[in-house]
Scaffold this active site. Structure first.
Site, PDB file in Angstrom:
ATOM      1  N   TYR A 117     -15.555   6.829  -0.497  1.00  0.00           N
ATOM      2  CA  TYR A 117     -16.339   5.676  -0.946  1.00  0.00           C
ATOM      3  C   TYR A 117     -17.642   5.542  -0.151  1.00  0.00           C
ATOM      4  O   TYR A 117     -18.606   4.962  -0.619  1.00  0.00           O
ATOM      5  CB  TYR A 117     -15.548   4.379  -0.767  1.00  0.00           C
ATOM      6  CG  TYR A 117     -14.630   4.013  -1.904  1.00  0.00           C
ATOM      7  CD1 TYR A 117     -13.748   4.934  -2.447  1.00  0.00           C
ATOM      8  CD2 TYR A 117     -14.635   2.726  -2.424  1.00  0.00           C
ATOM      9  CE1 TYR A 117     -12.899   4.578  -3.481  1.00  0.00           C
ATOM     10  CE2 TYR A 117     -13.787   2.358  -3.458  1.00  0.00           C
ATOM     11  CZ  TYR A 117     -12.918   3.293  -3.981  1.00  0.00           C
ATOM     12  OH  TYR A 117     -12.079   2.925  -4.995  1.00  0.00           O
ATOM     13  N   LYS A 162      -3.518  14.833   0.446  1.00  0.00           N
ATOM     14  CA  LYS A 162      -3.566  16.034  -0.398  1.00  0.00           C
ATOM     15  C   LYS A 162      -3.817  17.199   0.549  1.00  0.00           C
ATOM     16  O   LYS A 162      -4.800  17.938   0.443  1.00  0.00           O
ATOM     17  CB  LYS A 162      -4.663  15.856  -1.464  1.00  0.00           C
ATOM     18  CG  LYS A 162      -4.672  16.909  -2.548  1.00  0.00           C
ATOM     19  CD  LYS A 162      -3.507  16.822  -3.516  1.00  0.00           C
ATOM     20  CE  LYS A 162      -3.524  18.030  -4.439  1.00  0.00           C
ATOM     21  NZ  LYS A 162      -2.315  18.123  -5.295  1.00  0.00           N
ATOM     22  N   ASP A 195      -0.119  13.369  -5.596  1.00  0.00           N
ATOM     23  CA  ASP A 195       0.378  13.551  -6.969  1.00  0.00           C
ATOM     24  C   ASP A 195       1.883  13.297  -7.026  1.00  0.00           C
ATOM     25  O   ASP A 195       2.385  12.598  -7.916  1.00  0.00           O
ATOM     26  CB  ASP A 195      -0.012  14.921  -7.540  1.00  0.00           C
ATOM     27  CG  ASP A 195       0.329  16.094  -6.623  1.00  0.00           C
ATOM     28  OD1 ASP A 195       0.719  15.876  -5.447  1.00  0.00           O
ATOM     29  OD2 ASP A 195       0.210  17.249  -7.087  1.00  0.00           O
ATOM     30  N   ASP A 233      -6.578   3.165  -3.764  1.00  0.00           N
ATOM     31  CA  ASP A 233      -7.107   2.439  -4.920  1.00  0.00           C
ATOM     32  C   ASP A 233      -6.289   2.789  -6.162  1.00  0.00           C
ATOM     33  O   ASP A 233      -5.863   1.908  -6.917  1.00  0.00           O
ATOM     34  CB  ASP A 233      -8.579   2.806  -5.117  1.00  0.00           C
ATOM     35  CG  ASP A 233      -9.179   2.130  -6.336  1.00  0.00           C
ATOM     36  OD1 ASP A 233      -8.976   0.910  -6.494  1.00  0.00           O
ATOM     37  OD2 ASP A 233      -9.838   2.816  -7.143  1.00  0.00           O
ATOM     38  N   ASP A 293      -3.111   0.310  -8.386  1.00  0.00           N
ATOM     39  CA  ASP A 293      -3.038  -0.072  -9.807  1.00  0.00           C
ATOM     40  C   ASP A 293      -1.697   0.367 -10.410  1.00  0.00           C
ATOM     41  O   ASP A 293      -1.100  -0.349 -11.214  1.00  0.00           O
ATOM     42  CB  ASP A 293      -4.184   0.561 -10.610  1.00  0.00           C
ATOM     43  CG  ASP A 293      -5.438  -0.312 -10.626  1.00  0.00           C
ATOM     44  OD1 ASP A 293      -5.738  -0.931  -9.587  1.00  0.00           O
ATOM     45  OD2 ASP A 293      -6.111  -0.365 -11.679  1.00  0.00           O
TER      46      ASP A 293
HETATM   47  C1  IPM Z   1     -10.311  -2.506  -5.813  1.00  0.00           C
HETATM   48  C2  IPM Z   1     -11.418  -2.246  -6.776  1.00  0.00           C
HETATM   49  C3  IPM Z   1     -12.671  -1.831  -6.007  1.00  0.00           C
HETATM   50  C4  IPM Z   1     -12.337  -0.555  -5.242  1.00  0.00           C
HETATM   51  C5  IPM Z   1     -13.934  -1.651  -6.857  1.00  0.00           C
HETATM   52  C6  IPM Z   1     -14.231  -2.881  -7.692  1.00  0.00           C
HETATM   53  C7  IPM Z   1     -15.117  -1.271  -6.032  1.00  0.00           C
HETATM   54  O1  IPM Z   1     -11.045  -1.303  -7.715  1.00  0.00           O
HETATM   55  O2  IPM Z   1     -10.490  -3.344  -4.901  1.00  0.00           O
HETATM   56  O3  IPM Z   1      -9.238  -1.905  -5.951  1.00  0.00           O
HETATM   57  O4  IPM Z   1     -12.370   0.544  -5.805  1.00  0.00           O
HETATM   58  O5  IPM Z   1     -12.032  -0.665  -4.053  1.00  0.00           O
HETATM   59 MN    MN Z   2      -8.935  -0.756  -7.624  1.00  0.00          MN
END
Ligand code: IPM
Ligand code: MN
Length: 362
Positions: free
Chosen positions: A141, A189, A221, A245, A249
């Site tokens: 990042y 990885k 993975d 990240d 999710d």
């Molecule tokens: C998160 C979000 C952020 C990230 C984005 C909005 C920059 O997806 O906090 O998970 O990737 O860190």
């Molecule tokens: Mn995110």
């Protein structure tokens, strides 16, 4: 107690979920006799629309001066083009760096009654309770060099990690695990990436200083597969910025909805608290968004930034109690089950339960 909390509502559903968290914090202040000063500041697309940069100086200063920062979401399709400087997301990356919050804690657990709400088999996910510890101010990042070359015909980013960066996030993971079920799964990885091989080496060294915590390594993975098929095996999942990240999710799908997940970004003074979900523009302004991720982030703020443990527990119990009473926002409704309540109705129910001090399950 007196505390100053900077509110950064941001974009999409950000303002409505931030207002929900604010309402619950006011209920906490009322019940426990605290004085919280909460002020709102523009960030992300909201700041760009006002003609400023994504993170205006005034907003940065307010965040640095506050005892804690609560953010809704950033991301706006109107600014989904061009360079990093003009994008809402850049505000968040700059703010994380400015605050020095290198450790992002993302707890994900399956609330009783929500086992069949997610994408995976209920008997596999029931009881899952994990904490993703994501490195937040390094990795790909932030790595330099980055950019676009050859007139847009190629682009590049750099994944870079230093020993101290890995060491300090690993410490957070092992300390967190010691207070939980004493298990760390480190994600990398290492079969392909040099950064991952260094990651594995340093995490192993830190692990040797924590003999009471069991350490295992997983390739990212494989970890993604195991998170879907047997999430109960995980306690603390330690990862770099990008892998964390993605896996967080996925954890949203495991627990039933990304809308449930809170996060705390710590390491500097105070810290930054935000739901894991994004701005979800399609849901904005319709009062359908789940406020629980933001409200649970406020609970983490109470605990980590203000040391208000009883208050944080009260908020988390209120969330559990509202869910146990069968209240479901649209994202939590599975076929043929309860009808959905609005985001604001869910917030009212949770805030009222904080005010009452209703016991769990009431
Ligand atoms: C998160 C979000 C952020 C990230 C984005 C909005 C920059 O997806 O906090 O998970 O990737 O860190
Ligand atoms: Mn995110």
């Amino acid at each position: 107690m007196r505390a100053t909390i900077a509110l950064l509502p941001g974009d999409g559903i950000g303002p409505e979920v931030t207002a929900a968290a604010e309402q619950v914090l006011r209920a906490v202040a009322g019940r426990f006799g605290h004085a919280f000063t909460m002020t709102s500041h523009p960030v992300g697309g909201a700041a760009l629309r006002a003609g400023g940069p994504p993170l205006p100086d005034e907003t940065r200063e307010a965040c640095l001066a506050a005892d804690a920062v609560l953010l809704g979401a950033v991301g706006d399709p109107a600014f989904d083009r061009g360079s990093s400087e003009g994008r809402p997301e850049t505000a968040l990356l700059q703010l994380r760096r400015a605050l020095g919050v290198f450790a992002n804690l993302r707890p994900a657990r399956v609330w009783p009654g929500l086992e069949d709400g997610g994408a995976f088999k209920p008997d596999r996910v029931a009881g899952a309770d994990l904490l993703i510890v994501r490195e937040l101010t390094g990795g790909i990042y932030y790595g330099e060099p980055r950019g676009v070359a050859d007139d847009g015909r190629s682009a590049f980013n750099t994944m870079r990690y230093s020993r101290p960066e890995i060491e300090r996030i690993a410490e957070v993971a092992f300390e967190s695990a010691a207070a939980r079920r004493s298990r760390v799964t480190s994600v990398d990885k290492a079969n392909v990436l040099e950064t991952s091989r260094l990651w594995r080496e340093v995490v192993t060294e830190v692990g040797a200083r924590h003999p009471d915590v069991t350490l295992e390594h997983q390739y990212v993975d494989a970890c993604a597969l195991l998170l879907a098929t047997s999430p109960k095996q995980f306690d603390v999942v330690l990862s770099g910025n990008l892998f964390g990240d993605i896996l967080s999710d996925e954890a949203g799908a495991v627990v039933g909805s990304l809308g449930l997940l809170p996060s705390a970004s710590i390491g500097g003074r105070g810290g930054l608290y935000e739901p894991v979900h994004g701005s979800a523009p399609a849901l904005a302004g319709r009062d359908v968004a789940n406020p629980i991720g933001a409200i649970a982030s406020a609970a983490m703020l109470l605990r980590h930034a203000l040391g208000a443990h009883a208050e944080a527990d009260a908020v988390e119990r209120a969330i559990g109690s509202a869910l146990a009473a069968g209240l479901r926002t649209a994202d939590l409704v599975t076929d043929g089950q309860a009808t959905a309540v609005s985001g604001s109705a869910m917030t009212r129910e949770i805030a009222a339960r904080v005010g009452d001090g209703a016991p769990p399950g009431a």
